[in-house]
Design a protein around this motif. Structure first.
Motif, PDB file in Angstrom:
ATOM      1  N   GLU A 475       0.779  -1.186   0.041  1.00 28.10           N
ATOM      2  CA  GLU A 475      -0.270  -0.022  -0.035  1.00 28.10           C
ATOM      3  C   GLU A 475       0.816   1.206  -0.021  1.00 28.10           C
ATOM      4  N   GLY A 476       2.135   1.153  -0.778  1.00 28.62           N
ATOM      5  CA  GLY A 476       3.093   2.173  -0.384  1.00 28.62           C
ATOM      6  C   GLY A 476       2.972   3.509  -1.354  1.00 28.62           C
ATOM      7  N   ASP A 477       1.717   3.493  -2.261  1.00 30.24           N
ATOM      8  CA  ASP A 477       1.636   4.974  -2.639  1.00 30.24           C
ATOM      9  C   ASP A 477       0.126   5.678  -2.188  1.00 30.24           C
ATOM     10  N   THR A 478      -0.271   5.037  -1.129  1.00 28.75           N
ATOM     11  CA  THR A 478      -1.697   5.410  -0.572  1.00 28.75           C
ATOM     12  C   THR A 478      -1.491   6.351   0.681  1.00 28.75           C
ATOM     13  N   ALA A 479      -2.740   6.797   1.068  1.00 29.81           N
ATOM     14  CA  ALA A 479      -2.463   7.674   2.278  1.00 29.81           C
ATOM     15  C   ALA A 479      -2.052   7.002   3.623  1.00 29.81           C
ATOM     16  N   SER A 480      -2.178   5.536   3.634  1.00 29.70           N
ATOM     17  CA  SER A 480      -1.681   4.912   4.711  1.00 29.70           C
ATOM     18  C   SER A 480      -0.865   3.706   4.347  1.00 29.70           C
ATOM     19  N   PRO A 481       0.273   3.847   4.145  1.00 24.79           N
ATOM     20  CA  PRO A 481       1.205   2.484   3.707  1.00 24.79           C
ATOM     21  C   PRO A 481       1.225   1.794   4.831  1.00 24.79           C
ATOM     22  N   ASP A 482       1.625   0.414   4.711  1.00 21.65           N
ATOM     23  CA  ASP A 482       1.686  -0.595   5.461  1.00 21.65           C
ATOM     24  C   ASP A 482       3.145  -0.915   5.752  1.00 21.65           C
ATOM     25  N   GLY A 483       4.081  -0.756   5.031  1.00 21.70           N
ATOM     26  CA  GLY A 483       5.379  -1.126   5.303  1.00 21.70           C
ATOM     27  C   GLY A 483       5.579  -2.433   5.008  1.00 21.70           C
ATOM     28  N   LYS A 484       6.380  -3.330   5.845  1.00 17.10           N
ATOM     29  CA  LYS A 484       6.527  -4.831   6.089  1.00 17.10           C
ATOM     30  C   LYS A 484       7.118  -5.292   4.599  1.00 17.10           C
ATOM     31  N   TYR A 485       6.680  -4.926   3.469  1.00 18.90           N
ATOM     32  CA  TYR A 485       7.189  -5.670   2.177  1.00 18.90           C
ATOM     33  C   TYR A 485       7.291  -4.791   1.160  1.00 18.90           C
ATOM     34  N   LEU A 486       8.393  -4.783   0.318  1.00 18.07           N
ATOM     35  CA  LEU A 486       8.811  -3.989  -0.779  1.00 18.07           C
ATOM     36  C   LEU A 486       9.248  -5.022  -2.091  1.00 18.07           C
ATOM     37  N   VAL A 487       8.552  -4.889  -3.174  1.00 18.17           N
ATOM     38  CA  VAL A 487       9.102  -5.648  -4.133  1.00 18.17           C
ATOM     39  C   VAL A 487       9.755  -4.750  -5.115  1.00 18.17           C
ATOM     40  N   SER A 488      11.061  -5.139  -5.438  1.00 17.61           N
ATOM     41  CA  SER A 488      11.894  -4.419  -6.332  1.00 17.61           C
ATOM     42  C   SER A 488      11.675  -5.188  -7.837  1.00 17.61           C
ATOM     43  N   LEU A 489      11.157  -4.461  -8.838  1.00 21.50           N
ATOM     44  CA  LEU A 489      10.781  -4.780 -10.284  1.00 21.50           C
ATOM     45  C   LEU A 489      12.040  -4.791 -10.895  1.00 21.50           C
ATOM     46  N   ASN A 490      13.020  -5.656 -10.978  1.00 20.00           N
ATOM     47  CA  ASN A 490      14.026  -5.659 -11.734  1.00 20.00           C
ATOM     48  C   ASN A 490      14.110  -6.043 -13.328  1.00 20.00           C
TER      49      ASN A 490
END
Ligand code: CUK
Ligand code: CUA
Length: 675
Positions: A475-490
């Motif tokens: 939810e990293g581009d919203t008003a309330s991101p969650d943190g926890k995970y990030l995916v790198s689109l390589n």
């Protein structure tokens, strides 16, 4: 270098793993198992030895074991998050579970997909909406999915996605994850800046990219500055019907810079739209004539322009009719946008890619691909600069605000910064294409949760392999991101997977961002062998509420309602009217009814097919050879297709999903008697 495997290290790790698996998080069935005997305890102790053995045999470090434990899902357990990934030039959308990184489903969008029957008897009328000048365009280059939002947070109802190659937008309903609409932009063939939604999804934003005459009629390239233009289109979305209302939508003409990406303001900045651009040089290429190639011409200046649009006012301007019709579409001309105070530019360094709004709406983050900084603009500072007046102008008369007046910070993050996401701890993450790595930096004023001082600084980095484009945090581009995970689109995956010939997959790398400070752990590599995804969004799975079967028998998924023409059990049959033959057929385990369909060569055939199943997952297929028909009939679904029976012969049709023990018997004959 792999860390040496110490007995003690593995022992502690494994114990910690077992201890950290709290009872509360385990499914009831497993808790019950654990209570029924002591065997499970001794098994757990025994597992230490086994784990150690496996780790040694497979050459796994303690970190590897932790990563495995953080991503592994025992059979039957579901992922916490679902990633909606663009499919790049596959033209589709992909659903991937996070953290397991398992591909759950392809959603057929712009490109025919035979498993779902998309384009093979189903969805044809929607694919037809994507025609360009009457011609089928049955592929797409999807870049940016946009989940629908309420108050700036994903609401799990719809997903939109753009086709950069032909300037089209598709609407997907998350009740059944099927595409409901394709809209072709009448102004352009290029729309990299799509799509993004306003905080309540009243509008879908589609920005252009490569300058061209609006309506793409011919104009000599030598006439670029006068005849070519950029644009941004605002599509009005109607949640009730689940459709974009093309007759309530409008566009704004922009100078012929290459608009790149857009984002909508939220909270304090709601009602404003921000877009970045490249090629403010107005380069026109022509390497074959001795001109600088585009790659050089487009990156000469140190600055391009951040586009700042007063969208609230733009809507009022459109409603007041201050538009010009171009290709039958209302367009606010650049001059009108300037006169009405709708459009401002701010310099941005250098060849930027991406513009991302902070969760509180206060900050606008831009990265210049050829500048090692992220540049952060303040919304309030921009408002003061606009109110202050005294602007310079670009050659199209658009006011240019002062860079220093509008920026609040620049942070050196590394080489080739591109896209930015956010977490719940006051950090931002920016992909670094050239290093390649992901940088974590403290968002000043928001880092208060852990760091009470307003602080704009680089905090840490994690290396990725190789050449990361977008990143996607939960939810990293919203008003309330969650943190926890990030995916790198390589973009590249060289040496990560078995080489499947010269064409290699992309690589999605899952990163654990739950730990604070400079520790971020790479957890998992997922090969992506189905196109080149660009952006993805990750939504909490429990926000999605899909249907498990269609709500009623005879459901038409195109219009999301029961079709009165759908044949029901007991209404099967074949009727002839002149040379039109209507087939009313039902499907249920394990037969079609009727099983013999007899027509004459040259007849027009209208085939109506209802699945009268109500059990979840009892999907049937319908394959008709030589006529290029295949359907996927989900429980309750109704599909109608038509064709002319121009080939005489004997055509065995059959169910193409192994639906029951007597699936092979689920067939019939289509008999076309020659003239
Ligand atoms: S884009 Cu491809 S990596 Cu189309 Cu958003 Cu940046
Ligand atoms: Cu129905 Cu196989």
């Amino acid at each position: 270098m792999k860390r040496a495997l110490s007995l003690l290290g593995v022992g502690l790790t494994a114990t910690a793993l077992l201890a950290s698996c709290s009872e509360g998080e385990r499914p009831a069935r497993q808790r019950a198992d654990a209570q029924t005997s002591n065997v499970s305890t001794s098994r757990a102790t025994g597992a230490n030895g086994t784990l150690e053995q496996v780790a040694r045999e497979r050459n796994l470090t303690p970190d590897d074991l932790i990563a495995a434990a953080k991503t592994y899902l025992p059979s039957g357990r579901h992922d916490d998050y679902i990633m909606f990934s663009s499919g790049g030039h596959s033209g589709q959308l992909f659903l991937i579970g996070v953290p397991s990184m398992r591909l759950l489903r392809t959603v057929a969008v712009f490109t025919p997909e035979s498993w779902q029957g998309w384009g093979f008897g189903a969805g044809n009328e929607i694919l037809d909406e994507g025609k360009v000048n009457g011609r089928d365009v049955l592929w797409a280059d999807t870049h940016h999915p946009a989940l629908s939002e309420t108050n700036g947070d994903y609401d799990g109802e719809f997903c939109f996605i753009n086709d950069k190659a032909n300037a089209r937008i598709a609407v997907i309903d998350l009740k059944d994850f099927e595409t409901k609409q394709i809209v072709k932009n009448p102004l352009s063939l290029s729309d990299h800046g799509g799509c993004f939604v306003t905080p309540d999804t009243e509008w879908v934003i589609e920005g252009g990219q490569y300058g061209s005459p609006l309506g793409w009629e011919y104009a000599p390239i030598e006439d670029y500055n006068n005849s070519y233009r950029g644009y941004v289109t605002f599509w009005k979305f109607d949640r009730a019907s689940g459709r974009i209302l093309t007759d309530k939508s409008f566009a704004m003409e922009l100078p012929p810079y290459w608009q790149d990406l857009f984002d909508a303001g939220k909270f304090v900045s709601e009602g404003w739209i921000f877009g970045n651009s490249i090629n403010t040089e107005l380069a026109t290429g022509g390497i074959e004539s001795g001109n600088p190639p585009f790659e050089a011409g487009v990156s000469q200046r140190d600055n391009d322009y951040l586009h700042v649009i007063n969208f609230e006012k733009a809507i009022a301007t459109y409603n007041a009719g201050k538009t010009r019709e171009v290709a039958g579409f209302p367009v606010i001309e650049t001059q009108t946008a300037v006169d009405e105070g709708l459009l401002y530019f701010i310099p941005e360094p250098k060849s930027p890619h991406g513009v991302d709004i902070s969760p509180d709406g206060n900050y606008i983050v831009v990265s210049g691909k050829l500048d090692p900084h992220v540049t952060i603009y303040g919304f309030n500072e921009i408002q003061e600069a606009i109110a202050g007046g005294g602007y310079t102008q670009d050659q199209y008369g658009v006011p240019i605000l002062d860079f220093d007046d509008c920026t609040v910070a620049q942070i050196e993050v590394g080489l080739g910064p591109l896209h930015t996401q956010f977490d719940d701890q006051g950090y931002a993450y920016t992909s670094l294409f050239l290093e390649p790595a992901v940088a974590r930096w403290a968002l000043g004023g928001e880092a208060g949760k852990l760091n009470p001082e307003p602080d704009w600084s680089l905090v840490g980095k994690v290396n990725v392999h190789y050449n990361v484009g977008h990143i996607s945090a939960a939810e990293g581009d919203t008003a309330s991101p969650d943190g926890k995970y990030l995916v790198s689109l390589n973009k590249w995956s060289i040496d990560r997977f078995f080489p499947t010939g010269p064409l290699l997959p992309q690589n999605f790398q899952l990163v654990d961002i739950a730990d604070q400070g400079d520790s971020m752990q790479l957890l998992y590599d997922m090969p992506v062998g189905f196109g080149e995804p660009h952006y993805a969004q990750i939504i909490k799975a429990d926000k999605l509420d899909p249907w498990l079967v269609y709500p009623e028998i005879g459901w038409d998924p195109v219009h999301q309602r029961v079709d009165p023409n759908a044949p029901r059990a007991g209404q099967e049959g074949i009727t002839r009217n002149g040379n039109t033959v209507t087939v009313n057929m039902t499907a249920i385990r394990s037969h079609f009814n009727p099983e013999h369909v007899k027509v004459k060569q040259g007849d027009r055939v209208i085939w109506r097919l209802t699945s009268v199943e109500r059990a979840q997952d009892s999907t049937h297929g319908f394959a008709l050879p030589a006529y290029n028909i295949n359907l996927s009939l989900e429980p309750g679904e109704y599909i109608q297709f038509e064709f002319v029976a121009d080939q005489a012969g004997t055509f065995p049709f059959y169910c193409s999903e192994f639906c029951s023990a007597l699936h092979l018997e689920m067939m019939g004959y289509f008999l076309v008697e020659p003239n």
